[in-house]
Scaffold this active site. Sequence first.
Site, PDB file in Angstrom:
ATOM      1  CG  ASP A 191      69.243 -77.938  -1.991  1.00 40.32           C
ATOM      2  OD1 ASP A 191      69.523 -78.960  -2.666  1.00 40.32           O
ATOM      3  OD2 ASP A 191      70.086 -77.088  -1.689  1.00 40.32           O
TER       4      ASP A 191
ATOM      5  CG  ASP B  15      68.316 -78.446  -7.094  1.00 37.78           C
ATOM      6  OD1 ASP B  15      67.713 -77.623  -6.380  1.00 37.78           O
ATOM      7  OD2 ASP B  15      69.554 -78.586  -7.088  1.00 37.78           O
TER       8      ASP B  15
ATOM      9  CG  ASP C 220      78.893 -81.467 -11.208  1.00 35.30           C
ATOM     10  OD1 ASP C 220      78.033 -82.361 -11.091  1.00 35.30           O
ATOM     11  OD2 ASP C 220      79.039 -80.554 -10.362  1.00 35.30           O
TER      12      ASP C 220
END
Length: 455
Positions: free
Chosen positions: A68, A70, A148
């Site tokens: 995917d 983003d 992160d």
Amino acid sequence: MQEPFQNTSPDAIAATPLIVPRPEHGISRANISENALKVLYRLKQEDFQAHLVGGGVRDLLLGHEPKDFDVATDATPEEVRQVFRNCRLIGRRFRLAHVHFGREIIEVATFRGTTTSDGDENDRQMENGRILRDNTYGTIAEDALRRDFTVNALYYNIADFSLIDYADGLEDIKAGRLRLIGDPEQRYREDPVRMLRAVRFACKLGFTIEPQTEQPLFELAHLLADIAPARLFDELIKLFHSGYGLGVFEKLRQYGLFGELFPATEDCLAREDQGFPLTFVSRGLANTDKRLNEDKSVTPAFLFGVLLWEPVRQRFEEYLAGGEAANEAMFLAASEICARQQSLVAIPKRFSLPMREIWSMQPRLEQRDGKRPQRLVTHPRFRAAYDFLVLRAESGEADPELAAWWTRFQEASGQERATMTEGGAKRRRRRPRRRKTGDTAGSGAEPTGVVERGG
């Protein structure tokens, strides 16, 4: 001796980023989703910043095909919705915009900030170090700090096709190193699911976990108890249904994380006998990985059936020893183990019910006389139950001859099946005369399985 690599500090993140111009990196628009490009270009036309970010950028740099794409922007979710009619806003903990293109969804996130403003409902709420709400918006530099891992903090700028690196993520990609941004223990406490993400990315990318990022994994597994069971189910599907489940299983056990997620199974694994049940779980996960890598279908029902089978089997044996009939013993064992597990990892009924059917058919597969085998092969879950039996036989828990018999039975002709079931109809019990009172106790009906009985 080379100095150990230090974790990126907030000050380092806030410094001037490394900007790599288009000729010096390998990302091509030809490898980016057409719909993601539409979102990026449209935001740029509306005078918003627009960047491809996260795993999509990382995978493109590694030569992988992203699952995917983003997008990160300085537009608020409400502004994104005004730009795209096919947009829906989701989430309360993290407000996001989803732009829909048929079955493909492009996720658009507003740059996250690091400070809160008094009285603003879009603030950052924390409790005991955990993030409960995070809708503070900021700059791209602040957004990079909030991500992160360094390898997920790379931005592809649609304005000039450059690559922006705030956290030395490019160096970590070259070194095959997974490293958290900021203090690892603090980041894990903010969101304990990051421990599972560390395992997933290490296995997926083949990276080593940087020592400072790795050390807290041995100490903070208990924090997973604070995560919603439904969220843990979603994370486990990402972990075990991505083609590297066996490696994930081994790392989860290495860090003590598996025992927090499946304590009953871990207890059984700690008391293994001649490699069982470890061999069974490992073979089951390896089989799932193989099917995924061959683009074959898999189901969470089978996966969780494998992971929970040994505690179910042991309770089943205990109920049998206590005098329960096989079907009732399996029903009680499955109900007990599933109830315990549901409080830790919430398995949806659309998967837990087929899982229990697979279990309930295991003792029924031992019944090979009369019409029972013919009825079983027409059961909707027969193939999954048969595969489960084969896996048990290969692992040394079930009789290999039983699995071989069912293999032959499926391939046999009608006459051969009759012979294999020792005469079939000849052994059928005479149906008793129906009683006028309506009592059906002597009807000879086949006992129903655990799912049909208890749901």
